[in-house]
Enzyme design. Structure first.
Site, mmCIF file in Angstrom:
data_model
loop_
_atom_site.group_PDB
_atom_site.id
_atom_site.type_symbol
_atom_site.label_atom_id
_atom_site.label_comp_id
_atom_site.label_asym_id
_atom_site.label_seq_id
_atom_site.Cartn_x
_atom_site.Cartn_y
_atom_site.Cartn_z
ATOM 1 N N HIS A 30 -10.629 10.672 -77.371
ATOM 2 C CA HIS A 30 -10.465 9.403 -78.085
ATOM 3 C C HIS A 30 -11.458 8.402 -77.507
ATOM 4 C CE1 HIS A 30 -8.327 8.258 -74.480
ATOM 5 N NE2 HIS A 30 -7.414 9.198 -74.686
ATOM 6 N N HIS A 33 -12.200 8.341 -73.797
ATOM 7 C CA HIS A 33 -13.152 9.363 -73.337
ATOM 8 C C HIS A 33 -14.575 8.986 -73.742
ATOM 9 C CE1 HIS A 33 -9.333 11.805 -73.847
ATOM 10 N NE2 HIS A 33 -9.637 12.044 -72.586
ATOM 11 N N LYS A 146 -6.985 4.506 -66.414
ATOM 12 C CA LYS A 146 -5.687 4.729 -67.065
ATOM 13 C C LYS A 146 -4.820 5.644 -66.189
ATOM 14 C CE LYS A 146 -2.796 5.873 -70.507
ATOM 15 N NZ LYS A 146 -2.552 7.249 -70.143
ATOM 16 N N SER A 183 -4.217 10.529 -75.149
ATOM 17 C CA SER A 183 -4.111 11.653 -76.091
ATOM 18 C C SER A 183 -2.667 11.821 -76.544
ATOM 19 C CB SER A 183 -4.606 12.938 -75.427
ATOM 20 O OG SER A 183 -5.951 12.768 -75.019
#
Ligand code: PAF
Length: 267
Positions: A30, A33, A146, A183
């Protein structure tokens, strides 16, 4: 862009690259990344992406089987971000002798927060990251903030094992309403996605108030979300200081999906 799935292919493709930055992922890529890949692209001559859903870091009742696998879309994103080489091994390539008996021991930091809720998780993460470091031999590696505890432990492993790799953290990418990209957000039904906003709200409240009480009140207002932890720590994840830079970290269950998030805090 070259795509290889075995050790021999990786060895020969890697030999042609210089000044290599690696981005390690479990796929289901996503914008978070993409941000890692963009930073790698800007700072290194060659960008190597690994895609491997690592069974070692999933507990017996976790989501290994249903973890999203989106290889075609992942390769498209990689191409668009200028990746030079993708290493996407099978389980047999990564673990040819079955599950490894020797694993990286994360130490005490691996037993708290995520490590307390997911026993063996960081043994699995550090073992595969160490293997991927050996196989890809990067100069630099980019990981998202994250997964802040993961990033902290990978830095500690690089330091403690004398790995000649510059480990760089990249700030979390959020949706406009604050939800940290993950994800696992794909698992959320619309109402759950709305409820999940409490994680970033609670972190912001904790940061603004300088204590977790305000964050806990946010969670209390959304009882369908089951809080696992909300803590304040120092940036290395030791006890929170009285004053100065700190980190707020949280994990919670939204329906059947476990989400994590964290935020830098000035106390
Ligand atoms: O953050 C992840 O996606 C994984 O934990 C990693 C670092 C690729 C290891 O499997």
């Amino acid at each position: 862009m070259r795509i290889v799935d075995d050790r021999a292919g990786l060895r020969s493709a890697r030999a042609e690259l210089h000044d290599v930055a690696v981005v390690m992922t479990m796929g289901a890529l996503h914008e978070g990344h993409a941000t890692l890949l963009r930073q790698a692209r800007a700072e290194a001559k060659s960008v190597l992406l690994t895609i491997f859903v690592n069974p070692l870091q999933f507990g017996p009742n976790e989501d290994f089987d249903r973890y999203p696998r989106t290889m075609e879309a992942d390769l498209e994103l990689a191409r668009a971000e200028g990746v030079d080489l993708v290493f996407a091994p099978t389980r047999e390539v990564m673990y040819p002798n079955g599950e490894p008996a020797v694993r990286v021991e994360p130490g005490p930091l691996g037993e708290v927060l995520e490590g307390a809720s997911r026993p063996g998780f960081f043994h699995g993460v550090l073992t595969v990251v160490n293997k991927l470091f050996q196989l890809t031999r990067p100069d630099r590696a980019y990981f998202g903030e994250k997964d802040y505890q993961q990033l902290t432990l990978i830095r500690a492993m690089a330091r403690d094992f004398d790995l000649p790799i510059d480990v760089r953290g990249v700030p979390t990418v959020r949706e406009a309403d604050g939800l940290a990209l993950s994800s696992r957000n794909r698992y959320l039904a619309p109402a759950e996605r709305q409820a999940a906003l409490v994680l970033s709200r609670a972190l912001r409240a904790t940061a603004d108030a300088g204590s977790i009480e305000a964050g806990l009140a946010e969670f209390a207002a959304v009882p369908e979300v089951k809080l696992d932890y909300l803590v304040l720590a120092d940036p290395m994840l030791g006890p929170a200081p009285e004053h100065g830079p700190a980190r707020a970290l949280t994990a919670a269950w939204v329906g059947g999906t476990r989400l994590i998030d964290n935020l830098g805090v000035q106390l």
